[in-house]
Design a protein around this motif. Structure first.
Motif, PDB file in Angstrom:
ATOM      1  N   UNK A 141       0.795  -1.216   0.000  1.00 23.33           N
ATOM      2  CA  UNK A 141       0.000   0.000   0.000  1.00 23.33           C
ATOM      3  C   UNK A 141       0.827   1.265   0.000  1.00 23.33           C
ATOM      4  N   UNK A 142       2.128   1.135   0.229  1.00 31.00           N
ATOM      5  CA  UNK A 142       3.010   2.304   0.169  1.00 31.00           C
ATOM      6  C   UNK A 142       3.554   2.463  -1.244  1.00 31.00           C
ATOM      7  N   UNK A 143       4.165   3.595  -1.493  1.00 32.22           N
ATOM      8  CA  UNK A 143       4.742   3.880  -2.804  1.00 32.22           C
ATOM      9  C   UNK A 143       6.241   4.079  -2.652  1.00 32.22           C
ATOM     10  N   UNK A 144       7.022   3.401  -3.499  1.00 30.90           N
ATOM     11  CA  UNK A 144       8.470   3.554  -3.467  1.00 30.90           C
ATOM     12  C   UNK A 144       8.822   4.987  -3.830  1.00 30.90           C
ATOM     13  N   UNK A 145       9.604   5.640  -2.966  1.00 26.52           N
ATOM     14  CA  UNK A 145       9.910   7.060  -3.136  1.00 26.52           C
ATOM     15  C   UNK A 145      11.316   7.296  -3.666  1.00 26.52           C
ATOM     16  N   UNK A 146      12.301   6.507  -3.157  1.00 26.27           N
ATOM     17  CA  UNK A 146      13.694   6.673  -3.585  1.00 26.27           C
ATOM     18  C   UNK A 146      14.373   5.317  -3.690  1.00 26.27           C
ATOM     19  N   UNK A 147      15.366   5.242  -4.572  1.00 30.37           N
ATOM     20  CA  UNK A 147      16.279   4.109  -4.658  1.00 30.37           C
ATOM     21  C   UNK A 147      17.694   4.639  -4.812  1.00 30.37           C
ATOM     22  N   UNK A 148      18.675   3.783  -4.511  1.00 36.03           N
ATOM     23  CA  UNK A 148      20.078   4.132  -4.753  1.00 36.03           C
ATOM     24  C   UNK A 148      20.692   3.093  -5.676  1.00 36.03           C
ATOM     25  N   UNK A 149      21.968   3.253  -5.970  1.00 34.36           N
ATOM     26  CA  UNK A 149      22.654   2.303  -6.851  1.00 34.36           C
ATOM     27  C   UNK A 149      22.789   0.925  -6.208  1.00 34.36           C
ATOM     28  N   UNK A 150      22.752   0.879  -4.887  1.00 37.73           N
ATOM     29  CA  UNK A 150      23.004  -0.381  -4.190  1.00 37.73           C
ATOM     30  C   UNK A 150      21.790  -0.938  -3.455  1.00 37.73           C
ATOM     31  N   UNK A 151      20.716  -0.157  -3.364  1.00 40.74           N
ATOM     32  CA  UNK A 151      19.549  -0.596  -2.616  1.00 40.74           C
ATOM     33  C   UNK A 151      18.282  -0.011  -3.230  1.00 40.74           C
ATOM     34  N   UNK A 152      17.339  -0.872  -3.566  1.00 38.32           N
ATOM     35  CA  UNK A 152      16.093  -0.413  -4.192  1.00 38.32           C
ATOM     36  C   UNK A 152      15.228   0.350  -3.195  1.00 38.32           C
ATOM     37  N   UNK A 153      15.004  -0.242  -2.024  1.00 41.75           N
ATOM     38  CA  UNK A 153      14.051   0.336  -1.060  1.00 41.75           C
ATOM     39  C   UNK A 153      14.736   1.373  -0.176  1.00 41.75           C
ATOM     40  N   UNK A 154      14.876   2.564  -0.710  1.00 40.42           N
ATOM     41  CA  UNK A 154      15.510   3.647   0.047  1.00 40.42           C
ATOM     42  C   UNK A 154      14.494   4.618   0.647  1.00 40.42           C
ATOM     43  N   UNK A 155      13.247   4.522   0.271  1.00 36.11           N
ATOM     44  CA  UNK A 155      12.255   5.422   0.836  1.00 36.11           C
ATOM     45  C   UNK A 155      10.861   5.047   0.385  1.00 36.11           C
ATOM     46  N   UNK A 156       9.885   5.355   1.232  1.00 33.80           N
ATOM     47  CA  UNK A 156       8.494   5.085   0.867  1.00 33.80           C
ATOM     48  C   UNK A 156       7.594   6.172   1.430  1.00 33.80           C
ATOM     49  N   UNK A 157       6.426   6.310   0.820  1.00 35.04           N
ATOM     50  CA  UNK A 157       5.376   7.195   1.321  1.00 35.04           C
ATOM     51  C   UNK A 157       4.100   6.364   1.421  1.00 35.04           C
ATOM     52  N   UNK A 158       3.376   6.560   2.521  1.00 32.14           N
ATOM     53  CA  UNK A 158       2.184   5.768   2.798  1.00 32.14           C
ATOM     54  C   UNK A 158       1.040   6.697   3.202  1.00 32.14           C
ATOM     55  N   UNK A 159      -0.055   6.601   2.474  1.00 31.95           N
ATOM     56  CA  UNK A 159      -1.284   7.343   2.813  1.00 31.95           C
ATOM     57  C   UNK A 159      -1.054   8.850   2.960  1.00 31.95           C
ATOM     58  N   UNK A 160      -0.056   9.369   2.277  1.00 33.16           N
ATOM     59  CA  UNK A 160       0.246  10.804   2.230  1.00 33.16           C
ATOM     60  C   UNK A 160       0.726  11.382   3.563  1.00 33.16           C
ATOM     61  N   UNK A 161       0.617  10.642   4.648  1.00 33.19           N
ATOM     62  CA  UNK A 161       0.975  11.178   5.966  1.00 33.19           C
ATOM     63  C   UNK A 161       2.205  10.515   6.573  1.00 33.19           C
ATOM     64  N   UNK A 162       2.761   9.515   5.914  1.00 32.37           N
ATOM     65  CA  UNK A 162       3.888   8.770   6.469  1.00 32.37           C
ATOM     66  C   UNK A 162       4.988   8.670   5.419  1.00 32.37           C
ATOM     67  N   UNK A 163       6.198   9.064   5.799  1.00 25.35           N
ATOM     68  CA  UNK A 163       7.368   8.899   4.929  1.00 25.35           C
ATOM     69  C   UNK A 163       8.483   8.256   5.741  1.00 25.35           C
ATOM     70  N   UNK A 164       9.087   7.210   5.176  1.00 23.71           N
ATOM     71  CA  UNK A 164      10.258   6.572   5.763  1.00 23.71           C
ATOM     72  C   UNK A 164      11.399   6.589   4.770  1.00 23.71           C
ATOM     73  N   UNK A 165      12.572   7.012   5.222  1.00 23.71           N
ATOM     74  CA  UNK A 165      13.768   7.073   4.382  1.00 23.71           C
ATOM     75  C   UNK A 165      14.884   6.256   5.018  1.00 23.71           C
TER      76      UNK A 165
END
Length: 222
Positions: A141-165
């Protein structure tokens, strides 16, 4: 508005997040649960910021589990939550997703790439401070926000009110110096192959503070 910050080690403070809170005229309270065992209540929290640290959400420590109970209640209440590094992992773990060793240890300055346009105005590529070897599983249910060269899951946003980096936008120059002089031993083995001196010599990109402000504005205004 009351911004409650969970800080997990002396050398990883709120940095530019504190500047944002001051600019907004918000009250900021910084908790150190690893040392004092104190956490805010959900009712006393308008915005929760969960910072990084050397521990893992998988560690069997009472305060780590208590943090997740707070996060769970705030998710139910649909209140804004921002997590950096360990903080992002805590959010994912609260939602029932795994935290495990990543494919490579990233410590130092390296680019991340925007993977979503859900937050307006973010650059396509930014140079950020990495200080991790673990990773979170992307919550459903979250959306992938950022990736890096070495790791795909670098950030997500969930329900517009939650961001994890997984990385750090928040450090200012003094914060980077503090992290390096106190935790320089952790640099060894990083795939980024940067020495402590090389990390210290790199200026914090001015846009990182602007992006940090934009992310916090987004989770609070949507």
């Amino acid at each position: 508005m009351r911004v409650n910050v969970l800080q997990h080690t002396p050398d990883e403070g709120p940095g530019s997040i504190q500047d944002w809170a001051h600019a907004k005229g918000y009250q900021m309270y910084i908790y150190h649960p690893y040392q004092f065992g104190q956490l805010p209540t959900a009712d006393d929290t308008d915005i929760l910021v969960i910072l990084g640290g050397p521990m893992s959400p998988n560690d069997d420590l009472p305060w780590i589990k208590q943090e997740r109970e707070l996060i769970k209640q705030l998710l139910v209440d649909d209140k804004p939550i921002f997590g950096a590094c360990f903080g992002a992992q805590q959010i994912a773990k609260t939602l029932g997703y795994a935290v495990s060793k990543g494919p490579a240890k990233e410590v130092g300055w390296a680019p991340v790439y925007r993977k979503s346009d859900v937050i307006p105005g973010l650059p396509e590529q930014m140079t950020v401070l990495h200080w991790h070897e673990d990773m979170f599983e992307l919550p459903e249910g979250s959306e992938l926000l950022f990736s890096s060269d070495h790791l795909v899951n670098q950030g997500f946003v969930l329900n517009h009110h939650v961001v994890g980096l997984q990385f750090h936008f928040e450090p200012k120059e003094d914060n980077v110096w503090e992290m390096v002089v106190n935790d320089f031993a952790y640099i060894d083995g990083s795939v980024l192959n940067q020495s402590a001196d090389e990390i210290l010599a790199r200026q914090v990109p001015a846009e990182n503070k602007n992006v940090m402000f934009r992310i916090l504005d987004y989770i609070c205004e949507n």
